[in-house]
Design an enzyme around this catalytic site. Structure first.
Site, PDB file in Angstrom:
ATOM      1  N   LYS A  22     -18.941 -97.510  -2.222  1.00 14.44           N
ATOM      2  CA  LYS A  22     -17.774 -98.025  -1.372  1.00 14.44           C
ATOM      3  C   LYS A  22     -16.662 -97.801  -2.391  1.00 14.44           C
ATOM      4  O   LYS A  22     -16.056 -98.679  -2.640  1.00 14.44           O
ATOM      5  CB  LYS A  22     -18.155 -99.566  -1.368  1.00 14.44           C
ATOM      6  CG  LYS A  22     -17.094-100.236  -0.249  1.00 14.44           C
ATOM      7  CD  LYS A  22     -17.136 -99.851   1.302  1.00 14.44           C
ATOM      8  CE  LYS A  22     -15.968-100.403   2.119  1.00 14.44           C
ATOM      9  NZ  LYS A  22     -15.898 -99.807   3.550  1.00 14.44           N
ATOM     10  N   ASP A  76     -21.029 -98.254   4.738  1.00 17.03           N
ATOM     11  CA  ASP A  76     -20.777 -98.675   5.976  1.00 17.03           C
ATOM     12  C   ASP A  76     -20.897 -97.580   7.023  1.00 17.03           C
ATOM     13  O   ASP A  76     -21.614 -97.441   8.017  1.00 17.03           O
ATOM     14  CB  ASP A  76     -19.339 -99.322   6.525  1.00 17.03           C
ATOM     15  CG  ASP A  76     -18.046 -98.621   6.067  1.00 17.03           C
ATOM     16  OD1 ASP A  76     -18.393 -97.462   5.196  1.00 17.03           O
ATOM     17  OD2 ASP A  76     -16.921 -98.976   6.314  1.00 17.03           O
ATOM     18  N   ASP A 133     -34.146-101.204   4.169  1.00 17.42           N
ATOM     19  CA  ASP A 133     -34.541-102.145   5.195  1.00 17.42           C
ATOM     20  C   ASP A 133     -33.978-101.279   6.441  1.00 17.42           C
ATOM     21  O   ASP A 133     -35.069-100.911   7.394  1.00 17.42           O
ATOM     22  CB  ASP A 133     -34.153-103.380   5.288  1.00 17.42           C
ATOM     23  CG  ASP A 133     -35.025-104.549   4.721  1.00 17.42           C
ATOM     24  OD1 ASP A 133     -35.633-104.044   3.810  1.00 17.42           O
ATOM     25  OD2 ASP A 133     -35.064-105.783   5.109  1.00 17.42           O
TER      26      ASP A 133
END
Ligand code: IPM
Ligand code: MG
Length: 358
Positions: A192, A224, A252
Site C-alpha cells: 500500500k 485493495d 483467505d
C-alpha cells in the site's frame, strides 16, 4: 533412508482429527520408503491453556526447536474466546512462529481439476485449474509491532504499529523470487505504497532484489486492487509476495476462490530446512471429534514437510498423487461432496489415501 524427529501439535477442535490421519499417512510413507518418523506430541493454544495455564509452554518451544520439523492441526475455539489477548490460543500460534523464526509462510491456492466446480468464481474465469502461491511475511509487521493504549484527544486510544526493516523485506522477497523461479517466473508484490511508509520501503527493497532475478517478471499491486483482481482475474497471479497482515487477508481470499479451504496446506519456513506445516483452515470446533472434518489439507501439509524440510520429493509426490486419485474416484468428505460423491468421514478419507498409496 532417514530418521526424522517431528514435533506434533494436534491442537484444538478438529486439529486432532485431521492430524491423526496425517500421521497414519506419514507412517505408511515411512514403511514404504524405509524412513523413520518419530513423532512427539506437544501442547499449544487452547489445549496448552487447559493443561498449563498459558498458550505457549516453554517445553513446547524447546521440543520444537530440537526437532527436524513441526506439524500442526489448528488452535483456538469459543471455549477460550473470553480470555485476555495475551492468553488467547492465537497468541500461541503467533508466539511459536516468532520463537522458531518462521518468517516465510507459503500458502498455495490450487484448484484440483476434480473440484473445479466447487469454486464460487464463474467457470469462464477459473477454467479447470488455478495455481497461486501466496508468500506471506510471518514474523514482522503490525502483528508483531508495538501495541498499546494511550490517552488521546478523544480519550482512550489503542494503536498497533506496522514496522518493517530492510532485512525482513529482503529475506521474504528472496523466498518469493526463489519460489517463482521454480514456477511461472512471475511475482506480484502487494503493498500500500500510495499511503504507507513501510510499504514504500517494501517496494524499494523488492525492486532492488528483483535485479538478482532477471528472468522473473515483477509487478506491483496495491492491496485493495489485489483483493479485487483475485476475484476478477485470479489466473493473472503466479507468486504473490506480501506482508504479514495483507498476506493473512489475501490468503483467505485466495483459498476461498478454490472453493475448498479444507484442501489447502501451508508451510511456514525458517532459514535452512526447518519448517512448521499446517492446514490453512481453522479448528472448526462445531464439527470436532465427529469424524466429519476433511483431513486432506493436513495430509498435504505432511507432503509439503517431506518436500521442503526433508527434501523427499518423490515421497511428497506419492502423497499428492494419492490424494488426486482419491478425488478422481469421487470420494469426498461433506465439505467437498456433491450428489454424485461417495461421502466419507475423516477416518475413511485417511484410509482412502492410505489405500491409494498402496
Ligand atoms: C492465520 C490465522 C492466524 C494469523 C491467527 C489465528 C493468529 O488467521 O494463520 O492466517 O492471523 O496469522
Ligand atoms: Mg488468517
Amino acid at each position: 533412508m532417514g530418521v526424522y524427529n517431528i514435533a506434533v501439535i494436534k491442537g484444538d477442535g478438529i486439529g486432532p482429527d485431521v492430524v491423526n490421519e496425517e500421521l497414519k499417512v506419514l507412517g505408511r510413507i515411512g514403511e514404504k520408503f524405509g524412513h523413520t518418523f518419530n513423532f512427539t506430541d506437544v501442547l499449544l493454544g487452547g489445549a496448552a491453556i487447559d493443561a498449563t495455564g498459558g498458550p505457549i509452554p516453554e517445553e513446547t518451544i524447546e521440543i520444537c526447536k530440537n526437532s527436524d520439523s513441526v506439524l500442526l492441526g489448528a488452535v483456538g475455539g469459543p471455549k477460550w474466546d473470553h480470555m485476555p489477548g495475551e492468553l488467547r490460543p492465537e497468541r500461541g500460534l503467533l508466539g511459536i512462529r516468532s520463537a522458531l523464526g518462521l518468517y516465510a509462510n507459503l500458502r498455495p491456492a490450487v484448484i484440483h481439476k476434480a473440484l473445479a466446480s466447487a469454486s464460487p468464481i464463474k467457470p469462464e474465469i477459473i477454467g479447470d485449474s488455478l495455481d497461486i502461491l501466496v508468500v506471506r511475511e510471518l514474523t514482522g509487521g503490525i502483528y508483531f509491532g508495538e501495541h498499546g493504549y494511550r490517552s488521546g484527544k478523544y480519550g482512550e486510544e489503542a494503536y498497533d504499529i506496522e514496522n518493517y526493516s530492510e532485512f525482513e523485506i529482503k529475506r521474504i522477497a528472496r523466498v518469493a523470487f526463489e519460489s517463482a523461479m521454480k514456477r511461472n517466473k512471475n511475482v506480484t508484490s502487494v503493498d500500500k505504497s500510495n499511503v504507507l511508509e513501510s510499504s514504500k520501503l517494501w517496494r524499494k527493497v523488492v525492486i532492488e532484489m528483483s535485479k538478482d532475478y532477471p528472468e522473473v517478471e515483477l509487478n506491483h499491486m496495491y492491496v485493495d486492487n489485489a483483493a479485487m483482481q483475485l476475484v476478477r482475474n485470479p489466473k493473472q497471479f503466479d507468486v504473490i509476495l506480501t506482508s504479514n497482515i495483507f498476506g493473512d487477508i489475501l490468503s483467505d481470499e485466495a483459498s476461498q476462490i478454490t472453493g475448498s479451504i479444507g484442501m489447502l496446506p501451508s508451510a511456514s519456513l525458517a532459514d535452512g530446512a526447518f519448517g512448521l506445516y499446517e492446514p490453512i483452515h481453522g479448528s472448526a470446533p462445531d464439527i470436532a471429534g465427529q469424524n466429519l472434518a476433511n483431513p486432506i489439507a493436513t495430509i498435504l501439509s505432511g507432503a509439503m514437510m517431506l518436500r521442503y524440510s526433508f527434501g523427499l520429493e518423490q515421497e511428497a509426490k506419492v502423497i499428492e498423487d494419492a490424494v488426486e486419485e482419491v478425488l478422481n474416484n469421487n470420494i469426498r468428505t461433506g465439505d467437498i461432496a456433491d450428489e454424485n460423491s461417495v461421502r466419507v468421514g475423516t477416518r475413511e478419507m485417511g484410509q482412502a489415501v492410505l489405500d491409494a498409496i498402496g
